[in-house]
Motif scaffolding. Structure first.
Motif, PDB file in Angstrom:
ATOM      1  N   PRO A  40       9.525  -6.722 -22.471  1.00  0.00           N
ATOM      2  CA  PRO A  40      10.341  -6.886 -23.687  1.00  0.00           C
ATOM      3  C   PRO A  40      10.769  -8.325 -23.939  1.00  0.00           C
ATOM      4  O   PRO A  40      11.141  -8.660 -25.062  1.00  0.00           O
ATOM      5  CB  PRO A  40      11.549  -5.981 -23.420  1.00  0.00           C
ATOM      6  CG  PRO A  40      11.610  -5.823 -21.939  1.00  0.00           C
ATOM      7  CD  PRO A  40      10.189  -5.881 -21.461  1.00  0.00           C
ATOM      8  N   ALA A  41      10.694  -9.165 -22.928  1.00  0.00           N
ATOM      9  CA  ALA A  41      11.062 -10.577 -23.129  1.00  0.00           C
ATOM     10  C   ALA A  41      10.034 -11.300 -24.002  1.00  0.00           C
ATOM     11  O   ALA A  41      10.365 -12.286 -24.662  1.00  0.00           O
ATOM     12  CB  ALA A  41      11.192 -11.285 -21.781  1.00  0.00           C
ATOM     13  N   PHE A  42       8.799 -10.808 -24.001  1.00  0.00           N
ATOM     14  CA  PHE A  42       7.731 -11.479 -24.745  1.00  0.00           C
ATOM     15  C   PHE A  42       7.193 -10.631 -25.900  1.00  0.00           C
ATOM     16  O   PHE A  42       6.507 -11.144 -26.780  1.00  0.00           O
ATOM     17  CB  PHE A  42       6.580 -11.845 -23.799  1.00  0.00           C
ATOM     18  CG  PHE A  42       6.986 -12.791 -22.717  1.00  0.00           C
ATOM     19  CD1 PHE A  42       7.096 -14.151 -22.976  1.00  0.00           C
ATOM     20  CD2 PHE A  42       7.276 -12.339 -21.438  1.00  0.00           C
ATOM     21  CE1 PHE A  42       7.478 -15.039 -21.989  1.00  0.00           C
ATOM     22  CE2 PHE A  42       7.648 -13.215 -20.446  1.00  0.00           C
ATOM     23  CZ  PHE A  42       7.762 -14.565 -20.711  1.00  0.00           C
ATOM     24  N   GLY A  43       7.498  -9.342 -25.885  1.00  0.00           N
ATOM     25  CA  GLY A  43       6.976  -8.466 -26.925  1.00  0.00           C
ATOM     26  C   GLY A  43       5.526  -8.105 -26.684  1.00  0.00           C
ATOM     27  O   GLY A  43       4.928  -8.464 -25.662  1.00  0.00           O
ATOM     28  N   MET A  44       4.947  -7.409 -27.626  1.00  0.00           N
ATOM     29  CA  MET A  44       3.551  -6.976 -27.479  1.00  0.00           C
ATOM     30  C   MET A  44       2.606  -8.072 -27.927  1.00  0.00           C
ATOM     31  O   MET A  44       2.629  -8.508 -29.081  1.00  0.00           O
ATOM     32  CB  MET A  44       3.291  -5.708 -28.286  1.00  0.00           C
ATOM     33  CG  MET A  44       1.820  -5.295 -28.300  1.00  0.00           C
ATOM     34  SD  MET A  44       1.512  -3.759 -29.211  1.00  0.00           S
ATOM     35  CE  MET A  44       1.810  -2.582 -27.907  1.00  0.00           C
ATOM     36  N   HIS A  45       1.761  -8.522 -27.019  1.00  0.00           N
ATOM     37  CA  HIS A  45       0.735  -9.507 -27.366  1.00  0.00           C
ATOM     38  C   HIS A  45      -0.422  -8.801 -28.077  1.00  0.00           C
ATOM     39  O   HIS A  45      -0.711  -7.631 -27.800  1.00  0.00           O
ATOM     40  CB  HIS A  45       0.215 -10.196 -26.102  1.00  0.00           C
ATOM     41  CG  HIS A  45       1.243 -11.001 -25.387  1.00  0.00           C
ATOM     42  ND1 HIS A  45       1.792 -12.151 -25.912  1.00  0.00           N
ATOM     43  CD2 HIS A  45       1.841 -10.808 -24.184  1.00  0.00           C
ATOM     44  CE1 HIS A  45       2.687 -12.643 -25.057  1.00  0.00           C
ATOM     45  NE2 HIS A  45       2.728 -11.854 -24.010  1.00  0.00           N
TER      46      HIS A  45
END
Length: 383
Positions: A143-148
């Motif tokens: 969740p820190a980076f979201g979905m790539h």
């Protein structure tokens, strides 16, 4: 908070997910007018918070004006698993050649969100997970980076989606994750995501559940919640009247306990032993006889329930008071509507076991035995 289908579709459409043309109607005349404007064929869909609407007669496909009028009359006002249908969504029918499932939820075991894709859309995804778990591709997300983008593509390819559709489906999956994240979602899903003969991808259904504790951040969802309070479940009205924490589910094993953790444990055990929970009902601490009687009244009022299991651990709540409440409730009936299984432990549990009228209830010493017995009773009752 659970949005209605028409509300979730509006959120999805605003974010760029394709949805069919649709209008909401609360009268037969409005439904027919909407169908005429949209153009036939149209789907007429009950707007209530229950699953399995189609099997229960809450979704019908109208090919012409006469059918639209007939089906709107049938659905508006019908009792659908305890909910009165007060509005229908009149929606452009999708001429599809295939159905997919895409969804995002929280994997509590991994402590991360998980995106899911399956080529077995249009059916209960829980059944797919149980009967053919390999048919669901899963991709966990930090969740820190979201979905790539590569994660969305990987989930789509792992599920076996045709390459011609992979770009559009992965884009929708990314958007769905962003909605889930932006709206503090607990669940977001499209089932089915329909594929047309022209390889267009359209969300034919929409689910969006959000965290109640985060609603202060979402005034738009609060407005939707207030606008959507129209379905009039008698069970929910009873829960408000009695002051219970109550959630209706789709199974047939009624569950009553004192404390959210205890009730959740019971739900998990019902599932573990092959049953399906009908509800979450927490009577709270210090429950007196009348409150227990009220809880039984609620569960007996659910036509889906085939058996009831009580799981009470006495702390503030005394076992003898619970037993009095159970006896008090059941003695009102000439014939017990559904079999009741009781497990008592903790404060005054022994006294409670002595008080219980075993002509009216089945008593088990352990929670596991109580749950297994209630699941067996439910299976017998559903035959």
């Amino acid at each position: 908070m659970r949005l209605h289908e028409y509300q979730a579709k509006q959120v999805f459409a605003d974010a760029g997910i394709p949805t069919p043309a649709a209008q909401l109607a609360d009268t037969v005349d409005d439904a027919v007018a909407a169908a005429e404007e949209i153009g036939y064929p149209v789907a007429i869909k009950a707007q209530v918070h229950v699953g399995g609407r189609g099997k229960a007669g809450g979704i019908k496909l109208a090919e012409n004006r006469d059918e639209a009028e007939e089906y709107a009359e049938d659905i508006l006002g019908m009792d659908l698993k305890g909910y009165e249908v007060k509005r229908v969504l009149v929606e452009e029918a999708v001429d599809f050649v295939n159905e997919l499932y895409v969804g995002v939820t929280m994997d509590r075991g991994e402590g991360e969100p998980v995106a899911m894709v399956s080529t077995k859309g249009g059916v209960n995804i829980e059944e797919v997970a149980e009967e053919d778990p390999q048919a669901i591709a899963r991709e966990h997300i930090d969740p820190a980076f979201g979905m790539h983008p590569y994660q969305a593509r990987k989930a789509v390819y792992d599920a076996g989606v045709d390459r011609e559709l992979a770009r559009d489906v992965s884009s929708i999956l990314q958007t769905l994750y962003q909605i889930w994240d932006d709206k503090d979602g607990s669940d977001a899903e499209i089932n089915p995501l329909m594929i047309t003969s022209d390889d267009e991808v359209i969300a034919a259904d929409a689910v969006l559940n959000t965290d109640d504790d985060a609603l202060f951040r979402h005034p738009d969802l609060v407005e939707m919640e207030e606008e959507g309070e129209f379905e009039g479940s008698e069970l929910e009205e009873k829960a408000d009247e009695y002051g219970f924490d109550y959630v209706r589910l789709d199974g047939n094993v009624g569950i009553i306990g004192n404390g959210a953790g205890l009730v959740m444990t019971t739900l998990d055990l019902v599932d573990h032993f092959g049953g399906e929970p009908a509800n979450f009902l927490d009577v709270g601490g210090g429950a007196k006889a009348q409150r227990i009687a009220n809880a039984l009244d609620m569960v007996f009022s659910d036509e889906n329930v085939d058996s009831v299991v009580f799981n009470i651990f006495g702390g503030i709540t005394r076992g003898d008071e619970v037993a009095k409440g159970i006896n008090q409730a059941l003695e009102q009936f000439d014939e017990i509507p559904k079999p009741v299984v009781v497990r008592l432990a903790g404060t005054n549990a022994a006294e409670g076991m002595e008080i219980l009228n075993e002509d009216l209830v089945t008593v088990e010493e352990t929670l596991e035995d109580a749950v297994q017995r209630s699941v067996a009773y439910a299976e017998e009752g559903s035959q």
